[in-house]
Enzyme design. Sequence first.
Site, PDB file in Angstrom:
ATOM      1  N   LYS A 248      14.520 -20.769   7.374  1.00  0.00           N
ATOM      2  CA  LYS A 248      13.160 -20.386   6.571  1.00  0.00           C
ATOM      3  C   LYS A 248      11.734 -21.511   7.266  1.00  0.00           C
ATOM      4  CE  LYS A 248      15.559 -21.542   3.013  1.00  0.00           C
ATOM      5  NZ  LYS A 248      16.357 -23.124   2.252  1.00  0.00           N
TER       6      LYS A 248
ATOM      7  N   ASP B 271      12.217 -22.828  -4.025  1.00  0.00           N
ATOM      8  CA  ASP B 271      13.641 -24.127  -3.855  1.00  0.00           C
ATOM      9  C   ASP B 271      13.039 -25.260  -4.468  1.00  0.00           C
ATOM     10  OD1 ASP B 271      15.648 -22.588  -2.076  1.00  0.00           O
ATOM     11  OD2 ASP B 271      14.125 -23.419  -0.016  1.00  0.00           O
TER      12      ASP B 271
END
Length: 279
Positions: free
Chosen positions: A72, A108
């Site tokens: 990420k 997220d």
Amino acid sequence: MFELNGETKQLGIIGYPVEHSFSPQMHNYISEKMGNNYVYSAFCVREENLKEAVEGIRAMGFAGVNVTAPHKVEVMKYLDVLSEKAKLFQSVNTIVNKNGTLYGYTTDADGFYASLKRVGCDVKGKDILFVGAGGATRPVVSLFAMEGAKSITINNRTREKAEKIAENVKNSLDYSVDCDIKLSHYDVVINTTPIGMYPKTDAMPAFDMSLVDSTSYVADMIYNPEETLFLKEAKKTGAKTLNGLGMLIYQGIIAYELFTGTKLPEGIYDEISKNVFNK
Ligand code: NAP
């Protein structure tokens, strides 16, 4: 199953490992439900192959991919344009390919916050405590700082990691995060460690439950098991609890909307929860 043909657009998730991911089931369910001609697969990409994998998105004309651990942060340097939140949170979990230009987004934290709001919890003006300081923590801490949390504390085994996040949030958002528990009550407590996750379900993070009561919300980012020992113990104080399934579903919904440039209907959350996760 919907028909795959020469016009089917490709989506996927890259990570290592990636076999455990529910994203293929979730995204393919949405495409089938909405009648969109997309297919979504999981791709196991090791760290040393990340650059080539990202180039492959462009070369193969993928519509987009999700990115999971451990890529990420690393993936950011291979993208053309980063969203403001991706830059602030230093994390990308969604890449959208628009005519060969790769855009990086992070969904997220918004997904986690949407799941909190769904159970009636707004973080504005609240005292918030994070247990853990890993990759999933930083974006949510930053978002809650932006959303007007009254105070944010990060309690982590390795203090330096909490301090690193605090320093980053101070620099990027001019918001001071505490690394010591100083209050006697917290409105929102979030376990962001993997302690209690299947198969070690009899474990829970060290936490003094007298810091929460029936006015508190206690969340766990874990969704397997459905109720961790941490949430079971929190429930005994009267606190409202929620697991990580809502975060998983909402981050996927937001990513799907970015991939396709469409807005999904309100009821899609319940349909995914019921038809993909049997909840
Ligand atoms: P990570 O980067 O590996 O960070 C894990 C954190 O937990 C670290 O701060 C680590 O402390 C702490 N920790 C781990 N084991 C510990 C132990 N035995 N005792 C005390 N502290 C411990 O993980 P992550 O990517 O942030 O993910 C964290 C959790 O969130 C995982 O359970 C993951 O499955 C979940 N998650 C859920 C979703 C969702 O959609 N629901 C999305 C992302 C993540 P140290 O700093 O001391 O090592």
